[in-house]
Write a protein that holds these residues in place. Structure first.
Motif, PDB file in Angstrom:
ATOM      1  N   GLU A  45       0.888  -1.319  -0.023  1.00 22.41           N
ATOM      2  CA  GLU A  45       0.030  -0.076   0.020  1.00 22.41           C
ATOM      3  C   GLU A  45       0.874   1.327  -0.013  1.00 22.41           C
ATOM      4  N   GLY A  46       1.817   1.311   0.747  1.00 16.76           N
ATOM      5  CA  GLY A  46       2.961   2.237   0.893  1.00 16.76           C
ATOM      6  C   GLY A  46       4.160   1.895   0.342  1.00 16.76           C
ATOM      7  N   GLY A  47       5.296   2.910   0.085  1.00 12.59           N
ATOM      8  CA  GLY A  47       6.467   2.487  -0.158  1.00 12.59           C
ATOM      9  C   GLY A  47       7.481   2.536   0.939  1.00 12.59           C
ATOM     10  N   GLY A  48       8.562   2.053   0.962  1.00 11.87           N
ATOM     11  CA  GLY A  48       9.591   1.647   1.925  1.00 11.87           C
ATOM     12  C   GLY A  48      10.495   0.588   1.806  1.00 11.87           C
ATOM     13  N   VAL A  49      11.012   0.140   2.726  1.00 14.01           N
ATOM     14  CA  VAL A  49      11.992  -0.885   2.572  1.00 14.01           C
ATOM     15  C   VAL A  49      11.357  -2.211   3.338  1.00 14.01           C
ATOM     16  N   VAL A  50      11.412  -3.460   2.632  1.00 18.21           N
ATOM     17  CA  VAL A  50      11.222  -4.693   3.386  1.00 18.21           C
ATOM     18  C   VAL A  50      11.830  -4.981   4.376  1.00 18.21           C
ATOM     19  N   ALA A  51      11.250  -4.739   5.550  1.00 12.62           N
ATOM     20  CA  ALA A  51      12.264  -5.202   6.999  1.00 12.62           C
ATOM     21  C   ALA A  51      12.020  -6.579   7.091  1.00 12.62           C
ATOM     22  N   ASP A  52      10.888  -7.104   6.956  1.00 16.02           N
ATOM     23  CA  ASP A  52      11.002  -8.555   7.389  1.00 16.02           C
ATOM     24  C   ASP A  52       9.918  -9.321   6.132  1.00 16.02           C
ATOM     25  N   ILE A  53      10.214 -10.589   6.128  1.00 19.07           N
ATOM     26  CA  ILE A  53       9.397 -11.390   5.162  1.00 19.07           C
ATOM     27  C   ILE A  53       9.111 -12.755   6.179  1.00 19.07           C
ATOM     28  N   ARG A  54       7.818 -12.787   6.686  1.00 20.95           N
ATOM     29  CA  ARG A  54       7.395 -14.053   7.506  1.00 20.95           C
ATOM     30  C   ARG A  54       6.871 -15.184   6.812  1.00 20.95           C
ATOM     31  N   VAL A  55       6.939 -15.193   5.548  1.00 26.68           N
ATOM     32  CA  VAL A  55       6.226 -16.492   4.945  1.00 26.68           C
ATOM     33  C   VAL A  55       7.231 -16.858   3.626  1.00 26.68           C
ATOM     34  N   GLY A  56       7.211 -18.158   3.391  1.00 25.70           N
ATOM     35  CA  GLY A  56       7.854 -18.493   2.096  1.00 25.70           C
ATOM     36  C   GLY A  56       6.961 -19.478   1.204  1.00 25.70           C
ATOM     37  N   ALA A  57       7.357 -19.687  -0.119  1.00 22.95           N
ATOM     38  CA  ALA A  57       6.637 -20.337  -0.840  1.00 22.95           C
ATOM     39  C   ALA A  57       6.304 -21.685  -0.300  1.00 22.95           C
ATOM     40  N   GLY A  58       4.940 -21.921  -0.452  1.00 25.74           N
ATOM     41  CA  GLY A  58       4.521 -23.406  -0.058  1.00 25.74           C
ATOM     42  C   GLY A  58       3.914 -23.161   1.274  1.00 25.74           C
ATOM     43  N   ASP A  59       4.114 -22.043   1.862  1.00 23.51           N
ATOM     44  CA  ASP A  59       3.362 -22.020   3.353  1.00 23.51           C
ATOM     45  C   ASP A  59       2.153 -21.760   3.188  1.00 23.51           C
ATOM     46  N   VAL A  60       1.228 -22.399   4.097  1.00 22.80           N
ATOM     47  CA  VAL A  60      -0.251 -22.122   4.222  1.00 22.80           C
ATOM     48  C   VAL A  60      -0.558 -20.972   5.226  1.00 22.80           C
ATOM     49  N   VAL A  61      -1.155 -19.844   4.761  1.00 27.04           N
ATOM     50  CA  VAL A  61      -1.484 -18.699   5.665  1.00 27.04           C
ATOM     51  C   VAL A  61      -2.911 -18.667   5.994  1.00 27.04           C
ATOM     52  N   GLN A  62      -3.232 -18.075   7.047  1.00 27.88           N
ATOM     53  CA  GLN A  62      -4.583 -17.760   7.628  1.00 27.88           C
ATOM     54  C   GLN A  62      -5.034 -16.427   7.427  1.00 27.88           C
TER      55      GLN A  62
END
Length: 71
Positions: A45-62
């Motif tokens: 939605e906004g710009g900035g720097v990616v500080a954290d990625i909490r998922v990876g390919a293949g993960d199931v999210v709720q």
């Protein structure tokens, strides 16, 4: 203030298209979710720097799970 990008539905993470430390602009694609055989792009939605990625390919999210944090 950090933007926490969260899942809007139960889905599988198809792919992550950004990396930690990467600068992103508003509207940039962060990752792709897959639900009911449909690919759903998740955009910043906004710009900035990616500080954290909490998922990876293949993960199931709720619904409500935090996917990416942007500072």
């Amino acid at each position: 203030m950090a933007e926490q990008v969260s899942a809007e539905m139960v889905a599988n993470v198809h792919s992550v298209t950004v990396s930690k430390g990467q600068r992103v602009e508003p509207g940039a694609m962060l990752l792709v979710l897959e639900s009911m055989k449909m690919e759903i792009p998740v955009l910043a939605e906004g710009g900035g720097v990616v500080a954290d990625i909490r998922v990876g390919a293949g993960d199931v999210v709720q619904e409500g799970d935090i996917l990416v944090v942007i500072d």
